[in-house]
Structure formats: structure tokens, C-alpha cells
Design a protein around this motif. Structure first.
Motif, PDB file in Angstrom:
ATOM      1  N   GLU A 108       0.841  -1.203   0.000  1.00  0.00           N
ATOM      2  CA  GLU A 108       0.000   0.000   0.000  1.00  0.00           C
ATOM      3  C   GLU A 108       0.875   1.250   0.000  1.00  0.00           C
ATOM      4  N   ALA A 109       0.616   2.149  -0.948  1.00  0.00           N
ATOM      5  CA  ALA A 109       1.373   3.398  -1.017  1.00  0.00           C
ATOM      6  C   ALA A 109       1.123   4.232   0.229  1.00  0.00           C
ATOM      7  N   GLY A 110       2.203   4.729   0.840  1.00  0.00           N
ATOM      8  CA  GLY A 110       2.081   5.562   2.020  1.00  0.00           C
ATOM      9  C   GLY A 110       2.090   4.808   3.334  1.00  0.00           C
ATOM     10  N   ARG A 111       1.989   3.511   3.284  1.00  0.00           N
ATOM     11  CA  ARG A 111       1.985   2.707   4.513  1.00  0.00           C
ATOM     12  C   ARG A 111       3.364   2.692   5.181  1.00  0.00           C
ATOM     13  N   LEU A 112       4.441   2.612   4.379  1.00  0.00           N
ATOM     14  CA  LEU A 112       5.761   2.394   4.942  1.00  0.00           C
ATOM     15  C   LEU A 112       6.764   3.432   4.447  1.00  0.00           C
ATOM     16  N   THR A 113       7.438   4.065   5.407  1.00  0.00           N
ATOM     17  CA  THR A 113       8.520   5.002   5.114  1.00  0.00           C
ATOM     18  C   THR A 113       9.838   4.390   5.580  1.00  0.00           C
ATOM     19  N   LEU A 114      10.813   4.354   4.705  1.00  0.00           N
ATOM     20  CA  LEU A 114      12.152   3.907   5.085  1.00  0.00           C
ATOM     21  C   LEU A 114      13.005   5.140   5.348  1.00  0.00           C
ATOM     22  N   ILE A 115      13.544   5.214   6.562  1.00  0.00           N
ATOM     23  CA  ILE A 115      14.311   6.361   7.012  1.00  0.00           C
ATOM     24  C   ILE A 115      15.780   5.962   7.064  1.00  0.00           C
ATOM     25  N   THR A 116      16.536   6.392   6.078  1.00  0.00           N
ATOM     26  CA  THR A 116      17.942   5.984   6.004  1.00  0.00           C
ATOM     27  C   THR A 116      18.806   6.861   6.900  1.00  0.00           C
ATOM     28  N   ARG A 117      19.785   6.224   7.573  1.00  0.00           N
ATOM     29  CA  ARG A 117      20.668   6.939   8.510  1.00  0.00           C
ATOM     30  C   ARG A 117      22.086   6.408   8.351  1.00  0.00           C
ATOM     31  N   PHE A 118      22.696   6.762   7.233  1.00  0.00           N
ATOM     32  CA  PHE A 118      23.991   6.204   6.886  1.00  0.00           C
ATOM     33  C   PHE A 118      25.169   7.069   7.335  1.00  0.00           C
ATOM     34  N   GLY A 119      24.984   8.359   7.436  1.00  0.00           N
ATOM     35  CA  GLY A 119      26.093   9.264   7.701  1.00  0.00           C
ATOM     36  C   GLY A 119      26.590   9.887   6.417  1.00  0.00           C
ATOM     37  N   ALA A 120      27.114  11.095   6.514  1.00  0.00           N
ATOM     38  CA  ALA A 120      27.534  11.839   5.325  1.00  0.00           C
ATOM     39  C   ALA A 120      28.625  11.125   4.540  1.00  0.00           C
ATOM     40  N   ASP A 121      29.502  10.396   5.233  1.00  0.00           N
ATOM     41  CA  ASP A 121      30.623   9.738   4.558  1.00  0.00           C
ATOM     42  C   ASP A 121      30.255   8.382   3.951  1.00  0.00           C
ATOM     43  N   LYS A 122      29.100   7.836   4.334  1.00  0.00           N
ATOM     44  CA  LYS A 122      28.742   6.481   3.906  1.00  0.00           C
ATOM     45  C   LYS A 122      27.521   6.413   2.997  1.00  0.00           C
ATOM     46  N   ILE A 123      26.734   7.469   2.927  1.00  0.00           N
ATOM     47  CA  ILE A 123      25.464   7.391   2.212  1.00  0.00           C
ATOM     48  C   ILE A 123      25.657   7.039   0.735  1.00  0.00           C
ATOM     49  N   SER A 124      26.720   7.535   0.131  1.00  0.00           N
ATOM     50  CA  SER A 124      26.952   7.249  -1.294  1.00  0.00           C
ATOM     51  C   SER A 124      27.276   5.778  -1.535  1.00  0.00           C
ATOM     52  N   SER A 125      27.763   5.096  -0.512  1.00  0.00           N
ATOM     53  CA  SER A 125      28.115   3.684  -0.655  1.00  0.00           C
ATOM     54  C   SER A 125      26.928   2.767  -0.422  1.00  0.00           C
ATOM     55  N   TYR A 126      25.951   3.208   0.368  1.00  0.00           N
ATOM     56  CA  TYR A 126      24.892   2.305   0.799  1.00  0.00           C
ATOM     57  C   TYR A 126      23.501   2.615   0.238  1.00  0.00           C
ATOM     58  N   LEU A 127      23.227   3.863  -0.071  1.00  0.00           N
ATOM     59  CA  LEU A 127      21.869   4.200  -0.517  1.00  0.00           C
ATOM     60  C   LEU A 127      21.560   3.787  -1.949  1.00  0.00           C
ATOM     61  N   PRO A 128      22.452   4.002  -2.935  1.00  0.00           N
ATOM     62  CA  PRO A 128      22.077   3.700  -4.320  1.00  0.00           C
ATOM     63  C   PRO A 128      21.605   2.269  -4.538  1.00  0.00           C
ATOM     64  N   LYS A 129      22.324   1.280  -4.004  1.00  0.00           N
ATOM     65  CA  LYS A 129      21.919  -0.116  -4.202  1.00  0.00           C
ATOM     66  C   LYS A 129      20.559  -0.387  -3.568  1.00  0.00           C
ATOM     67  N   LEU A 130      20.331   0.149  -2.386  1.00  0.00           N
ATOM     68  CA  LEU A 130      19.045  -0.046  -1.715  1.00  0.00           C
ATOM     69  C   LEU A 130      17.910   0.516  -2.560  1.00  0.00           C
ATOM     70  N   LEU A 131      18.101   1.687  -3.131  1.00  0.00           N
ATOM     71  CA  LEU A 131      17.066   2.291  -3.982  1.00  0.00           C
ATOM     72  C   LEU A 131      16.817   1.442  -5.225  1.00  0.00           C
ATOM     73  N   ARG A 132      17.897   1.005  -5.869  1.00  0.00           N
ATOM     74  CA  ARG A 132      17.739   0.235  -7.106  1.00  0.00           C
ATOM     75  C   ARG A 132      17.011  -1.076  -6.870  1.00  0.00           C
ATOM     76  N   GLU A 133      17.407  -1.783  -5.828  1.00  0.00           N
ATOM     77  CA  GLU A 133      16.825  -3.100  -5.572  1.00  0.00           C
ATOM     78  C   GLU A 133      15.352  -3.011  -5.215  1.00  0.00           C
ATOM     79  N   LEU A 134      14.998  -2.084  -4.333  1.00  0.00           N
ATOM     80  CA  LEU A 134      13.597  -1.979  -3.923  1.00  0.00           C
ATOM     81  C   LEU A 134      12.737  -1.371  -5.028  1.00  0.00           C
ATOM     82  N   LYS A 135      13.343  -0.531  -5.865  1.00  0.00           N
ATOM     83  CA  LYS A 135      12.618  -0.023  -7.025  1.00  0.00           C
ATOM     84  C   LYS A 135      12.322  -1.153  -8.002  1.00  0.00           C
ATOM     85  N   SER A 136      13.302  -2.031  -8.219  1.00  0.00           N
ATOM     86  CA  SER A 136      13.093  -3.163  -9.132  1.00  0.00           C
ATOM     87  C   SER A 136      12.068  -4.148  -8.574  1.00  0.00           C
TER      88      SER A 136
END
Length: 278
Positions: A144-172
Motif C-alpha cells: 500500500e502506497a504511504g503505509r511504509l517510510t524507510l528512514i535511512t541513517r547512513f552518515g555523510a561519509d557512507k550514504i553514497s556507498s549504501y543508498l544507491p543499491k538499496l534504492l535500485r533493488e527496492l525499485k526493481s
């Protein structure tokens, strides 16, 4: 009374952050925005739109949210909707589960899957993708759209390493997710005086990177999750005042996590506004 009594009206914009705006070294930039809002309001008044009688201009809808950490407390405030038969945790509109309490077979997931509130879940750099997928299926089986929010907390130095793959996989996967950024917890450090703190510049940098990555991946950056106070505390370094670790003792009040103070909060809000509408 503050949300419906006229205090939130746009024609009172100067009163909202008067003390903070006066104190900010960059206050002239913010005063210009206030003047632009006033020009718009005056134009609307001239064509017959009275802000005092237009709810969209003088009222706000306020929602509450907190981490569903103490389950005894949450359970005591859970009620059944007599019209729909659904169960709701009435302690808040939206509830989230922390990065350290989101075990698939844990009590927090079990409790939250049974209520109809919008839900959030924190995700740090140690996430396991298969585990995240299983939790999503458990908390939002109907996708259901709007039911679940994922709140990422990677840190400024790590977000580029961890967020892109998470977005791609869950988008697919086709998962309907609202994405939010928590730029606070991943940027916490302990200074030489034994105090927990966060750097304003790191907080802003993680937010900027969050929006840049979403734009690159074709996903929607849905918002930010901040810890702040309207008080003039000295708990986070940086900002226009250029607070340093040695200044934090001046008004370090927190017993838990360091918060942005009033000036830093206003400054970050304007930085975010410029980020969204350059």
C-alpha cells in the motif's frame, strides 16, 4: 490553538522566527524571503483573497510521530476503530521502528504489523537487503502506497556507498516506499570533552547527497527526519555561529542525543528550501 488560532497564518511569518532571524548572521537573506511572502499576501488581498478567512493560509495540519520503542506504552494506547474494525496505536499518527529493534521475528515488528498507522523504519549501513525485503513484506503485505517510510541513517561519509543499491533493488521489486533521510544519527561523534555531538556541515552534506542520489536513481526523496529544539542550546557544532566543541559547555542540555538549536534549525530549513527550489 497555535495551529488553528491564526498564529500559523502566513501574514505572521515574521513573528514565527523573529528572535532566530534577528540573531542569524545571514539574516538579510531570510528577511528578503519574508518580504517576498508579504508581497504575495498583499497581492492576494488586493484581488479579494483575505488570508484571515482562507484556511489554507492561516491554519496548518499538525501530525505527530515517535519511535515505538516501549511496547507496554504503545499497547496501552492501542484502540479498535469501531467503524472499520482496524486497530490503531493512538499514541501518534505515525510510528517508526529503530535500526536496532527491527528484527523480523521480534516483538516490535509483530506489534507494528497489527496496527493500521503509517509506519516508518530506520535503516543504517549494516542492513541486510534480504532482511529488509522480508520486513517490508511483513509490515506492508498489500504494498500500500504511504503505509511504509524507510528512514535511512547512513552518515555523510557512507550514504553514497549504501543508498544507491538499496534504492535500485527496492525499485526493481516494485515496493511502494516513502523515502526519508535521517542525517542526525549517522553523523554522531564524541568529542574530546566526552560529549556527543554532530556537525551542522555533515548533517547538511548528508541531506544534499540524499537528494542528489534520488535524482540520479529516478526515485523520490520524500523528506528529512531531524532532531532539533527551539531553545538556544549548544549541542551541535557549526552553522552560522560556527560553534566549536569547546563552546558546547555553554548550554549543553541533552541527556540523550544532541539537537540542532533554534538558529541552526532555521538555517537548515532555508538551506533545504533552496535545495528544493534553486
Amino acid at each position: 490553538s497555535f495551529t488553528l488560532g491564526g498564529y500559523a497564518a502566513l501574514d505572521r511569518v515574521q513573528a514565527w522566527h523573529r528572535a532566530s532571524l534577528d540573531a542569524l548572521p545571514a539574516g538579510q537573506k531570510y528577511e528578503e524571503l519574508v518580504r517576498q511572502i508579504w508581497k504575495t499576501i498583499n497581492f492576494m488581498t488586493a484581488i479579494g483573497l483575505d488570508p484571515q478567512h482562507t484556511p489554507q493560509l492561516n491554519q496548518v495540519t499538525l501530525y505527530t510521530s515517535h519511535e515505538a520503542l516501549l511496547l507496554d506504552y504503545e499497547e496501552a494506547l492501542t484502540r479498535m476503530d469501531s467503524t472499520s474494525g482496524g486497530w490503531y496505536d493512538c499514541s501518534a499518527h505515525m510510528l517508526w521502528i529503530g535500526d536496532r529493534t527491527r528484527q523480523l521475528d521480534g516483538a516490535h515488528i509483530e506489534f507494528l504489523r497489527g496496527v493500521q498507522n503509517p509506519l516508518g523504519m530506520k535503516i543504517g549501513p549494516n542492513y541486510d537487503l534480504d532482511d529488509i525485503r522480508a520486513i517490508i513484506a511483513r509490515l506492508n503485505p498489500e504494498n500500500e502506497a504511504g503505509r511504509l517510510t524507510l528512514i535511512t541513517r547512513f552518515g555523510a561519509d557512507k550514504i553514497s556507498s549504501y543508498l544507491p543499491k538499496l534504492l535500485r533493488e527496492l525499485k526493481s521489486d516494485g515496493s511502494k516506499i516513502v523515502w526519508s533521510c535521517d542525517p542526525m544519527h549517522g553523523n554522531t561523534y564524541q568529542n574530546d570533552y566526552g560529549q556527543k555531538s554532530r556537525k551542522f556541515e555533515d548533517i547538511l552534506r548528508e541531506i544534499r547527497t540524499f537528494y542528489q542520489i534520488h535524482k540520479a536513481e529516478g526515485t523520490v526523496a520524500g523528506g528529512v527526519h531531524l532532531e532539533l529544539t527551539g531553545d538556544n542550546v549548544t549541542e551541535c557544532t557549526g552553522g552560522s555561529r560556527q560553534l566549536l566543541d569547546k563552546h558546547l559547555h555553554l548550554n549543553y542540555q541533552t541527556n540523550c542525543d544532541p539537537r540542532l538549536n533554534a538558529e541552526q534549525g532555521v538555517e537548515l530549513a532555508f538551506e533545504l528550501a533552496e535545495m528544493l527550489h534553486p
